[in-house]
Design a protein around this motif. Structure first.
Motif, PDB file in Angstrom:
ATOM      1  N   GLY A  88      35.505  90.406  85.533  1.00  0.00           N
ATOM      2  CA  GLY A  88      36.570  90.772  86.436  1.00  0.00           C
ATOM      3  C   GLY A  88      36.072  91.504  87.513  1.00  0.00           C
ATOM      4  N   MET A  89      36.770  92.427  88.281  1.00  0.00           N
ATOM      5  CA  MET A  89      36.439  93.255  89.384  1.00  0.00           C
ATOM      6  C   MET A  89      35.415  94.182  89.060  1.00  0.00           C
ATOM      7  SD  MET A  89      38.089  92.317  92.066  1.00  0.00           S
ATOM      8  CE  MET A  89      37.720  93.577  93.119  1.00  0.00           C
ATOM      9  N   TYR A  90      35.226  94.564  88.030  1.00  0.00           N
ATOM     10  CA  TYR A  90      34.309  95.612  87.247  1.00  0.00           C
ATOM     11  C   TYR A  90      32.894  95.101  87.361  1.00  0.00           C
ATOM     12  CZ  TYR A  90      38.090  99.106  86.375  1.00  0.00           C
ATOM     13  OH  TYR A  90      39.228 100.080  86.797  1.00  0.00           O
ATOM     14  N   SER A  91      32.847  94.007  87.085  1.00  0.00           N
ATOM     15  CA  SER A  91      31.465  93.222  86.837  1.00  0.00           C
ATOM     16  C   SER A  91      30.816  93.143  88.378  1.00  0.00           C
ATOM     17  CB  SER A  91      31.507  91.795  86.249  1.00  0.00           C
ATOM     18  OG  SER A  91      32.035  90.868  87.274  1.00  0.00           O
ATOM     19  N   THR A 125      40.242  83.080  89.818  1.00  0.00           N
ATOM     20  CA  THR A 125      39.953  83.919  88.781  1.00  0.00           C
ATOM     21  C   THR A 125      41.104  84.112  87.543  1.00  0.00           C
ATOM     22  OG1 THR A 125      40.559  85.827  90.240  1.00  0.00           O
ATOM     23  CG2 THR A 125      38.188  85.241  90.096  1.00  0.00           C
ATOM     24  N   SER A 126      42.022  84.722  88.157  1.00  0.00           N
ATOM     25  CA  SER A 126      43.078  84.938  87.070  1.00  0.00           C
ATOM     26  C   SER A 126      43.721  83.752  86.383  1.00  0.00           C
ATOM     27  CB  SER A 126      44.213  85.884  87.760  1.00  0.00           C
ATOM     28  OG  SER A 126      45.039  86.925  86.783  1.00  0.00           O
ATOM     29  N   GLY A 127      43.635  82.618  87.442  1.00  0.00           N
ATOM     30  CA  GLY A 127      44.256  81.356  87.056  1.00  0.00           C
ATOM     31  C   GLY A 127      43.282  80.866  85.832  1.00  0.00           C
ATOM     32  N   LEU A 128      41.927  80.961  85.986  1.00  0.00           N
ATOM     33  CA  LEU A 128      41.029  80.480  84.949  1.00  0.00           C
ATOM     34  C   LEU A 128      41.236  81.299  83.639  1.00  0.00           C
ATOM     35  CD1 LEU A 128      38.609  78.954  83.779  1.00  0.00           C
ATOM     36  CD2 LEU A 128      37.004  80.512  84.785  1.00  0.00           C
ATOM     37  N   PHE A 129      41.259  82.598  83.857  1.00  0.00           N
ATOM     38  CA  PHE A 129      41.629  83.392  82.737  1.00  0.00           C
ATOM     39  C   PHE A 129      42.980  82.761  81.827  1.00  0.00           C
ATOM     40  CE2 PHE A 129      43.438  87.027  80.202  1.00  0.00           C
ATOM     41  CZ  PHE A 129      42.424  87.330  79.658  1.00  0.00           C
ATOM     42  N   LEU A 130      43.909  82.695  82.510  1.00  0.00           N
ATOM     43  CA  LEU A 130      45.171  82.383  81.943  1.00  0.00           C
ATOM     44  C   LEU A 130      45.093  80.678  81.293  1.00  0.00           C
ATOM     45  CD1 LEU A 130      48.380  82.494  81.400  1.00  0.00           C
ATOM     46  CD2 LEU A 130      48.535  81.487  83.807  1.00  0.00           C
ATOM     47  N   GLU A 131      44.353  79.923  81.866  1.00  0.00           N
ATOM     48  CA  GLU A 131      44.057  78.804  81.554  1.00  0.00           C
ATOM     49  C   GLU A 131      43.388  78.597  80.175  1.00  0.00           C
ATOM     50  OE1 GLU A 131      42.777  76.209  85.061  1.00  0.00           O
ATOM     51  OE2 GLU A 131      41.545  75.287  83.340  1.00  0.00           O
ATOM     52  N   GLU A 153      37.300  83.243  77.087  1.00  0.00           N
ATOM     53  CA  GLU A 153      37.556  82.437  75.568  1.00  0.00           C
ATOM     54  C   GLU A 153      37.290  83.546  74.595  1.00  0.00           C
ATOM     55  OE1 GLU A 153      35.525  79.008  74.617  1.00  0.00           O
ATOM     56  OE2 GLU A 153      36.923  78.570  73.005  1.00  0.00           O
ATOM     57  N   ARG A 154      36.228  84.387  74.623  1.00  0.00           N
ATOM     58  CA  ARG A 154      35.991  85.305  73.626  1.00  0.00           C
ATOM     59  C   ARG A 154      37.028  86.318  73.582  1.00  0.00           C
ATOM     60  NH1 ARG A 154      30.245  88.304  75.273  1.00  0.00           N
ATOM     61  NH2 ARG A 154      31.182  89.000  77.367  1.00  0.00           N
ATOM     62  N   ILE A 155      37.377  86.908  74.460  1.00  0.00           N
ATOM     63  CA  ILE A 155      38.571  87.977  74.497  1.00  0.00           C
ATOM     64  C   ILE A 155      39.728  87.342  74.158  1.00  0.00           C
ATOM     65  CG2 ILE A 155      39.168  87.930  76.887  1.00  0.00           C
ATOM     66  CD1 ILE A 155      38.455  91.295  75.007  1.00  0.00           C
ATOM     67  N   SER A 156      40.197  86.353  74.424  1.00  0.00           N
ATOM     68  CA  SER A 156      41.343  85.601  73.888  1.00  0.00           C
ATOM     69  C   SER A 156      41.256  85.316  72.354  1.00  0.00           C
ATOM     70  CB  SER A 156      41.678  84.442  74.552  1.00  0.00           C
ATOM     71  OG  SER A 156      41.782  84.631  75.905  1.00  0.00           O
ATOM     72  N   THR A 185      34.375  83.973  83.623  1.00  0.00           N
ATOM     73  CA  THR A 185      33.966  82.996  83.177  1.00  0.00           C
ATOM     74  C   THR A 185      34.724  82.303  81.936  1.00  0.00           C
ATOM     75  OG1 THR A 185      32.755  84.000  81.172  1.00  0.00           O
ATOM     76  CG2 THR A 185      31.628  83.931  83.492  1.00  0.00           C
ATOM     77  N   HIS A 186      34.662  80.880  81.872  1.00  0.00           N
ATOM     78  CA  HIS A 186      35.309  80.310  80.658  1.00  0.00           C
ATOM     79  C   HIS A 186      35.012  81.054  79.371  1.00  0.00           C
ATOM     80  CE1 HIS A 186      36.614  77.344  77.701  1.00  0.00           C
ATOM     81  NE2 HIS A 186      37.199  76.655  78.802  1.00  0.00           N
ATOM     82  N   GLU A 187      33.580  81.332  79.328  1.00  0.00           N
ATOM     83  CA  GLU A 187      33.155  81.884  77.893  1.00  0.00           C
ATOM     84  C   GLU A 187      33.770  83.250  77.655  1.00  0.00           C
ATOM     85  OE1 GLU A 187      29.204  82.727  78.217  1.00  0.00           O
ATOM     86  OE2 GLU A 187      28.966  83.451  76.073  1.00  0.00           O
TER      87      GLU A 187
END
Ligand code: NAD
Length: 335
Positions: free
Chosen positions: A123-126, A181-187, A151-154, A146-148
């Motif tokens: 996210g923004m902090y990275s 960014t947020s779109g990928l996270f949601l997906e 996925e791991r946090i979800s 990232t997708h990875e």
């Protein structure tokens, strides 16, 4: 029996006093830890000329679990946040921030029980360390999803829901505006949700979450979200249960886990012996649960509960007048 070693970072500001309170309580509860103390933050800068010495990183790596006080990152001067550095170094991708109501904390709400699962490395902090001033009037920063990582946090959030018998996960995003960014996270979070049909999934935009948390906190169970949103939402959640003095957080990776308060070093009250030690004591309870020491965890939680319900020996932030030391000793007396 060999004693379990844990690394302790007393930290800055109110850190040393509230971490000492937590250690006193762990000892009184019969936890029998060996403590390896290490410096980070301003105390390390003064002693070693650097905020995060290699010896501290080595001690955390050796023991794999650490109890940490808040650290002050000097503003400006090219200092990267020590907390962000620690989370990246040990790949502590999951930040688990629970808030639970205790009777006697004078909050406007009762029966709050919400866990915010914050993605801790992206996210923004990275990109914060790579923030670039373009000229005197503008700057840019990078946000990475990232997708990875999503996925791991979800997965972490849904697995926790299953393990703890929780009912609902709310995916918090801003995909309507931050489409990539947020779109990928949601997906990705939606894909993971499909693997857990037994858990109810809800999606909500972060601004709506803020309003709903204040109006209908009982509608939330587990929240999973990106780094910056999680940081902000978890402070909001702390406000539902009596403030930052009651809010712990665990930073969890595959190898290492670091337990700490959600709040910072509170320079405005440092050195006065008035800070609420519960945030770090509750973080120590998370550490005990991580080490499968459920009995001691429950013993300490019950003592906190009893002390707060008695309402006599609590700190100023909870509308009491006790010092940090008096509050700590009252909890010990209730063990
Ligand atoms: P803060 O969280 O330290 O303090 C915010 C307010 O909450 C202050 O009024 C403080 O007195 C109060 N407060 C916090 N903890 C309390 C407690 N246990 N008992 C009673 N009152 C408490 O936020 P800040 O002042 O913005 O930050 C100070 C420093 O801490 C900054 O350098 C910041 O970078 C750092 N910080 C560190 C961490 C961390 O180490 N995890 C987290 C947040 C901020």
């Amino acid at each position: 029996m060999t004693q379990r070693s844990i690394t302790v970072l007393p930290g800055d500001g109110i850190g040393p006093s509230i971490v000492a309170a937590a250690i006193k309580i762990l000892d009184a509860a019969g936890c029998q830890f060996q403590y390896d103390y290490a410096d980070a933050g301003l105390s390390a800068l003064e002693k070693y000329g650097e905020l995060l010495p290699q010896t501290t990183l080595d001690l955390i790596a050796k023991n794999k679990v650490a109890l940490k006080g808040p650290l002050t990152t000097p503003i400006g001067g090219g200092f990267t946040s020590i907390n962000v550095t620690l989370r990246k170094h040990f790949n502590l991708y999951a930040n688990l921030r629970p808030v639970v109501s205790f009777a006697g904390t004078q909050s406007r709400f009762e029966n709050i029980d919400i866990i915010t699962i914050r993605e801790n490395t992206e996210g923004m902090y990275s990109g914060a360390g790579q923030t670039r001033a373009l000229d005197n009037s503008s700057a840019e920063a990078m946000s990475i999803i990232t997708h990875e990582g999503a996925e791991r946090i979800s997965e972490f959030a849904y697995q926790l829901a299953v393990k703890e018998g929780r009912k609902k996960v709310t995916i918090v995003h801003k995909a309507n505006i931050l489409k990539s960014t947020s779109g990928l996270f949601l997906e990705v979070a939606r894909e993971v949700a499909l693997r857990y049909p037994q858990i109810e999934t809800n999606e909500m935009i972060v601004d709506a979450v803020c309003m709903n948390l204040v109006m209908y906190p009982e509608r939330f169970d587990i929240i999973v979200t990106t780094n910056l949103f999680g940081d902000i939402i978890s402070d909001l959640c702390a406000g539902l249960i009596g403030g930052l003095g009651m809010a712990p957080g665990a930073n969890i990776g595959k190898e290492v886990a670091i337990f700490e308060a959600v709040h910072g070093s509170a320079p405005d009250i440092a050195g006065q012996n008035i800070a609420n030690p519960c945030s770090v004591i509750l973080a120590a309870i998370q550490l005990l649960e991580h080490l499968n020491m459920q009995d001691q965890a429950e013993l300490i939680r019950a003592a906190i509960k009893k002390t707060l319900a008695q309402g006599k020996t609590i700190t100023q932030d909870l509308s009491g007048s006790a010092s940090t030391t008096e509050f700590t000793d009252a909890i010990i007396a209730n063990l």
